[in-house]
Write a protein that holds these residues in place. Sequence first.
Motif: not given
Length: 372
Positions: A345-368
């Motif tokens: 569902p869209f709201e769940k997608y938006r919430e999970e996407l934001a969390e995945a983006a934060r995780e990706a930033e951490r993996e890439r040294g804190g700033d994409a």
Amino acid sequence: MSLTGEKMEEVFLKTPSLEGRITIGEGAAALRLPSLVKERKNFVVTDSNVFALYGEFLREYFGDGEVFVLPAGEENKNFQRLFEILKRMTEAGLHRTSRLFAVGGGVVGDIGGLAAALYMRGISCVQVPTTLLAQADSGVGGKTAVDLGGVKNVVGAFYQPCEVIVDPMFLSTLPPREIKCGLGELVKYAALDGGIFELLKANADKLSEREFLFSLILPSVKHKAKVVEEDEKETGERKSLNVGHTTGHALELASGLSHGESVLWGMLLETKLAMKYGVCAREYGEELTALVHRALDVPPVGKIDFSRVRSDAEKARADKKNAEGGGICMSVAAAKGKWALFSLPFEKYREELAEAAREAERERGGDANEKN
């Protein structure tokens, strides 16, 4: 196969609408164009970048044939430009036995193919892709489209070219950004084809080497041709070719990144979501995301602002791949050589996407944006 060698390869793509030929190899243009332009009225669609580099090539093979030069850039893949092309085709006196040649990257192939599909309800079309992305992916399979209302490829047609000419001579003039753009689609094929996946994994240190990337065009084209033969109109298996594209298109529209780099980010984030929900096997997903990270590190590294990812997610609402009911539908890698459809569902997608983006930033040294 090295595409810089002498070997020529042919792939035949058979669909209910047409059997087309794909010729791949150095010298493919010189081999095939003379017979394809012979004894008919021809019309060329290209863009300003290609015309500046290959004007003499166009004159050599198309002589006094009409050439429409589209201003380069995705922003010109629109109805106004499509109308201008069709108007010029009419003024040139083309008829049903005429042939349109789309000589350029993905934008030229999309809008030129659509013009061929529409003019007199369809005239012969030859795709001559000049970018890595177009040679490995978009030039093959008959998808044509223009953008509308900020939505990519929302108006178009499935219209198979009679021939696709894949000649690596065009790739020698590509800037690094366009090479990385094509890399994004090659990594997509790695997510779908176990053989390509293993090749990229074993050669992860060669992701910026042009000759290695060019060698992946043939297996990628073969994979796509097989899928399109099974499902020309994207009712089933062809949906697999959208891996990374739901979120990728939203990020592309919001960020201005190239299509291929946006697809890499889309693959990274969607694979994280698929792993979290058990759609993608964890061990495989971690291998795939590691490969995507290696590809994202290839220069030039574009800037992306994940502080806006919740609002950027809104652009995924209008994606043509979504089903009725408002859910966001993604094609994701599930295991090596396997894929699955995954919806939230869209709201769940938006919430999970934001969390995945934060995780990706951490993996890439804190700033994409800062990794070079």
